[in-house]
Design an enzyme around this catalytic site. Structure first.
Site, PDB file in Angstrom:
ATOM      1  N   MET A   1      17.679 -38.188 -15.955  1.00 29.37           N
ATOM      2  CA  MET A   1      17.718 -36.902 -16.622  1.00 29.37           C
ATOM      3  C   MET A   1      17.179 -37.080 -18.035  1.00 29.37           C
ATOM      4  O   MET A   1      17.829 -37.670 -18.886  1.00 29.37           O
ATOM      5  CB  MET A   1      19.152 -36.374 -16.646  1.00 29.37           C
ATOM      6  CG  MET A   1      19.342 -35.184 -17.535  1.00 29.37           C
ATOM      7  SD  MET A   1      20.983 -34.452 -17.535  1.00 29.37           S
ATOM      8  CE  MET A   1      22.046 -35.815 -17.896  1.00 29.37           C
ATOM      9  N   PRO A   2      15.971 -36.592 -18.317  1.00 30.97           N
ATOM     10  CA  PRO A   2      15.419 -36.689 -19.669  1.00 30.97           C
ATOM     11  C   PRO A   2      16.203 -35.823 -20.655  1.00 30.97           C
ATOM     12  O   PRO A   2      16.577 -34.690 -20.343  1.00 30.97           O
ATOM     13  CB  PRO A   2      13.991 -36.157 -19.515  1.00 30.97           C
ATOM     14  CG  PRO A   2      13.697 -36.207 -18.054  1.00 30.97           C
ATOM     15  CD  PRO A   2      15.010 -36.047 -17.370  1.00 30.97           C
ATOM     16  N   LEU A   3      16.434 -36.389 -21.824  1.00 32.84           N
ATOM     17  CA  LEU A   3      17.112 -35.668 -22.899  1.00 32.84           C
ATOM     18  C   LEU A   3      16.246 -35.771 -24.146  1.00 32.84           C
ATOM     19  O   LEU A   3      15.917 -36.868 -24.593  1.00 32.84           O
ATOM     20  CB  LEU A   3      18.495 -36.266 -23.172  1.00 32.84           C
ATOM     21  CG  LEU A   3      19.253 -35.730 -24.376  1.00 32.84           C
ATOM     22  CD1 LEU A   3      19.572 -34.262 -24.205  1.00 32.84           C
ATOM     23  CD2 LEU A   3      20.519 -36.529 -24.592  1.00 32.84           C
TER      24      LEU A   3
ATOM     25  N   ARG B   1      16.806 -31.792 -20.413  1.00 34.83           N
ATOM     26  CA  ARG B   1      17.713 -31.245 -21.422  1.00 34.83           C
ATOM     27  C   ARG B   1      17.006 -31.285 -22.769  1.00 34.83           C
ATOM     28  O   ARG B   1      16.408 -32.309 -23.130  1.00 34.83           O
ATOM     29  CB  ARG B   1      19.007 -32.064 -21.519  1.00 34.83           C
ATOM     30  CG  ARG B   1      19.757 -32.233 -20.189  1.00 34.83           C
ATOM     31  CD  ARG B   1      20.269 -30.904 -19.683  1.00 34.83           C
ATOM     32  NE  ARG B   1      21.183 -31.063 -18.553  1.00 34.83           N
ATOM     33  CZ  ARG B   1      20.839 -30.922 -17.293  1.00 34.83           C
ATOM     34  NH1 ARG B   1      19.599 -30.653 -16.967  1.00 34.83           N
ATOM     35  NH2 ARG B   1      21.726 -31.055 -16.327  1.00 34.83           N
TER      36      ARG B   1
END
Length: 64
Positions: A1-3, A40
């Site tokens: 999940m990239p943040l 995100r």
């Protein structure tokens, strides 16, 4: 999940911040082949009194 964390000076219209979130999400999704739902983006707006350039708060620099 990239943040993705982005810090910008306070004062931009809400619509511009929304556009920034949408555009960053799009680019990260395409670049990493990640579903948009997994990206995100956190935008933190920093007051001009709390952002310094060359030892001077931005609030004291004319034209900013």
């Amino acid at each position: 999940m990239p943040l993705v964390n982005i810090q910008i000076l306070q004062g931009r219209p809400e619509e511009k911040v929304k556009e920034l979130i949408q555009n960053v999400t799009e680019v990260v999704s395409m670049t990493l082949a990640a579903p948009k739902e997994n990206v995100r983006v956190i935008v933190t707006e920093v007051p001009k009194t709390h952002w310094g350039i060359g030892g001077i708060p931005v609030s004291e620099i004319s034209g900013r």
